[in-house]
Design a protein around this motif. Structure first.
Motif, mmCIF file in Angstrom:
data_model
loop_
_atom_site.group_PDB
_atom_site.id
_atom_site.type_symbol
_atom_site.label_atom_id
_atom_site.label_comp_id
_atom_site.label_asym_id
_atom_site.label_seq_id
_atom_site.Cartn_x
_atom_site.Cartn_y
_atom_site.Cartn_z
ATOM 1 N N ALA A 51 20.985 33.697 -24.696
ATOM 2 C CA ALA A 51 22.303 34.341 -24.673
ATOM 3 C C ALA A 51 23.128 33.855 -23.486
ATOM 4 O O ALA A 51 24.349 34.032 -23.461
ATOM 5 N N ILE A 52 22.473 33.248 -22.512
ATOM 6 C CA ILE A 52 23.193 32.635 -21.387
ATOM 7 C C ILE A 52 23.712 31.296 -21.893
ATOM 8 O O ILE A 52 22.930 30.435 -22.287
ATOM 9 N N PRO A 53 25.004 31.108 -21.897
ATOM 10 C CA PRO A 53 25.525 29.855 -22.447
ATOM 11 C C PRO A 53 25.085 28.635 -21.648
ATOM 12 O O PRO A 53 24.914 28.695 -20.434
ATOM 13 N N ASN A 54 24.906 27.550 -22.345
ATOM 14 C CA ASN A 54 24.623 26.273 -21.715
ATOM 15 C C ASN A 54 25.962 25.713 -21.236
ATOM 16 O O ASN A 54 26.873 25.498 -22.033
ATOM 17 N N ASP A 59 33.521 25.308 -23.572
ATOM 18 C CA ASP A 59 34.843 24.699 -23.617
ATOM 19 C C ASP A 59 35.654 25.141 -22.394
ATOM 20 O O ASP A 59 35.271 26.057 -21.669
ATOM 21 N N SER A 60 36.766 24.485 -22.167
ATOM 22 C CA SER A 60 37.563 24.743 -20.969
ATOM 23 C C SER A 60 38.103 26.169 -20.926
ATOM 24 O O SER A 60 38.382 26.697 -19.862
ATOM 25 N N TRP A 66 32.251 31.959 -17.320
ATOM 26 C CA TRP A 66 30.800 31.803 -17.376
ATOM 27 C C TRP A 66 30.220 31.103 -16.158
ATOM 28 O O TRP A 66 29.097 31.396 -15.759
ATOM 29 N N SER A 67 30.933 30.182 -15.563
ATOM 30 C CA SER A 67 30.406 29.476 -14.391
ATOM 31 C C SER A 67 30.081 30.428 -13.261
ATOM 32 O O SER A 67 29.072 30.267 -12.573
ATOM 33 N N THR A 68 30.913 31.426 -13.057
ATOM 34 C CA THR A 68 30.661 32.408 -12.000
ATOM 35 C C THR A 68 29.399 33.214 -12.304
ATOM 36 O O THR A 68 28.543 33.410 -11.433
ATOM 37 N N ILE A 69 29.258 33.665 -13.536
ATOM 38 C CA ILE A 69 28.086 34.461 -13.919
ATOM 39 C C ILE A 69 26.818 33.615 -13.863
ATOM 40 O O ILE A 69 25.803 34.032 -13.298
ATOM 41 N N ILE A 70 26.871 32.429 -14.423
ATOM 42 C CA ILE A 70 25.686 31.564 -14.428
ATOM 43 C C ILE A 70 25.325 31.144 -13.007
ATOM 44 O O ILE A 70 24.152 31.126 -12.638
ATOM 45 N N GLY A 71 26.325 30.840 -12.194
ATOM 46 C CA GLY A 71 26.061 30.482 -10.796
ATOM 47 C C GLY A 71 25.363 31.608 -10.048
ATOM 48 O O GLY A 71 24.395 31.381 -9.308
ATOM 49 N N ALA A 72 25.831 32.839 -10.248
ATOM 50 C CA ALA A 72 25.197 33.993 -9.600
ATOM 51 C C ALA A 72 23.772 34.177 -10.110
ATOM 52 O O ALA A 72 22.851 34.465 -9.338
ATOM 53 N N ARG A 98 18.511 25.463 -26.460
ATOM 54 C CA ARG A 98 19.860 25.922 -26.121
ATOM 55 C C ARG A 98 20.014 26.286 -24.645
ATOM 56 O O ARG A 98 21.110 26.595 -24.204
ATOM 57 N N LEU A 99 18.917 26.286 -23.902
ATOM 58 C CA LEU A 99 18.966 26.740 -22.515
ATOM 59 C C LEU A 99 19.644 25.728 -21.601
ATOM 60 O O LEU A 99 19.433 24.517 -21.737
ATOM 61 N N ASP A 100 20.417 26.228 -20.673
ATOM 62 C CA ASP A 100 21.045 25.393 -19.644
ATOM 63 C C ASP A 100 19.921 24.728 -18.855
ATOM 64 O O ASP A 100 18.943 25.381 -18.476
ATOM 65 N N SER A 101 20.041 23.446 -18.592
ATOM 66 C CA SER A 101 18.971 22.716 -17.905
ATOM 67 C C SER A 101 18.684 23.286 -16.519
ATOM 68 O O SER A 101 17.560 23.194 -16.028
ATOM 69 N N ALA A 102 19.676 23.886 -15.875
ATOM 70 C CA ALA A 102 19.452 24.466 -14.546
ATOM 71 C C ALA A 102 18.551 25.696 -14.612
ATOM 72 O O ALA A 102 17.902 26.041 -13.624
ATOM 73 N N LEU A 103 18.500 26.366 -15.757
ATOM 74 C CA LEU A 103 17.624 27.539 -15.904
ATOM 75 C C LEU A 103 16.154 27.157 -15.920
ATOM 76 O O LEU A 103 15.305 27.909 -15.442
ATOM 77 N N VAL A 104 15.855 26.007 -16.484
ATOM 78 C CA VAL A 104 14.455 25.637 -16.702
ATOM 79 C C VAL A 104 13.946 24.584 -15.721
ATOM 80 O O VAL A 104 12.883 24.014 -15.927
ATOM 81 N N ARG A 105 14.667 24.397 -14.650
ATOM 82 C CA ARG A 105 14.166 23.457 -13.648
ATOM 83 C C ARG A 105 13.131 24.160 -12.781
ATOM 84 O O ARG A 105 13.086 25.387 -12.723
ATOM 85 N N PRO A 106 12.269 23.386 -12.106
ATOM 86 C CA PRO A 106 11.285 24.009 -11.206
ATOM 87 C C PRO A 106 11.976 24.892 -10.165
ATOM 88 O O PRO A 106 13.060 24.572 -9.682
ATOM 89 N N GLY A 107 11.363 26.021 -9.883
ATOM 90 C CA GLY A 107 11.935 26.966 -8.943
ATOM 91 C C GLY A 107 12.753 28.051 -9.625
ATOM 92 O O GLY A 107 13.276 28.938 -8.975
ATOM 93 N N ARG A 108 12.855 27.981 -10.937
ATOM 94 C CA ARG A 108 13.521 29.043 -11.711
ATOM 95 C C ARG A 108 12.562 29.372 -12.855
ATOM 96 O O ARG A 108 11.476 29.842 -12.617
#
Length: 176
Positions: A51-54, A59-60, A66-72, A98-108
């Motif tokens: 449910a967290i957008p990639n 889109d612009s 979403w960038s603010t929410i995902i960044g937090a 569908r997961l954002d690559s930053a979610l599944v990197r080591p350390g998360r």
């Protein structure tokens, strides 16, 4: 359960259960992480992580929100995954692609573990757990074998249905 740790569950849907305005969403997200931190050592379980957008697909029109929410979220995940936090992070999704690559990197959420459908023996265990002592002297092997290929959720629904039928018939649970 086998770790004997409390579980704090959260999801994007829970975070949006308020107004949906960014400050409300962020407040709900921070509350979940703060509750887990206060209960540590514990498991922080994030359901329906897809449910967290990639961000690669946004889109612009939606990227600023979403960038603010995902960044937090990424910041809180990194902090929660740090060695000093005493938190175990687990997320569930039916759509790992569908997961954002930053979610599944080591350390998360560093590893994706695919869990297949339960075996007949697994189904028997799932049935036992949800029967919660009912039919304790009954062999459930035949029921589990007949349900081969089912999901754990389907087995849970079988038990709920059987409980409902027994309740409506004013009788105890029975294997039939």
């Amino acid at each position: 359960k086998s770790c004997n740790l409390p579980v704090i569950s959260t999801s994007m849907a829970e975070w949006f259960s308020g107004t949906g305005y960014m400050d409300s969403v962020l407040r709900q997200m921070h509350a979940a992480f703060d509750a887990a931190k206060a209960a540590a050592p514990c498991v922080l379980f994030f359901d329906e992580a897809d449910a967290i957008p990639n961000r690669a697909n946004l889109d612009s029109r939606h990227i600023d929100y979403w960038s603010t929410i995902i960044g937090a979220l990424l910041e809180r995940l990194s902090d929660a995954a740090a060695g000093h936090s005493r938190l175990v992070l687990i997320a569930a999704t039916n759509h790992p692609g569908r997961l954002d690559s930053a979610l599944v990197r080591p350390g998360r959420f560093g590893r994706i573990i695919e869990i297949g459908r339960p075996t007949a023996a697994d189904l028997e265990g799932i049935l036992r757990q949800h029967l919660d002592g009912d039919l304790s002297d009954v062999d459930l092997g035949g029921v589990a074998a007949a349900g081969s290929g089912a999901t754990g959720a389907q087995a849970t629904a079988w038990v709920k249905g059987a409980r409902r039928l027994a309740r409506l018939a004013s009788r105890p649970m029975e294997i039939g």
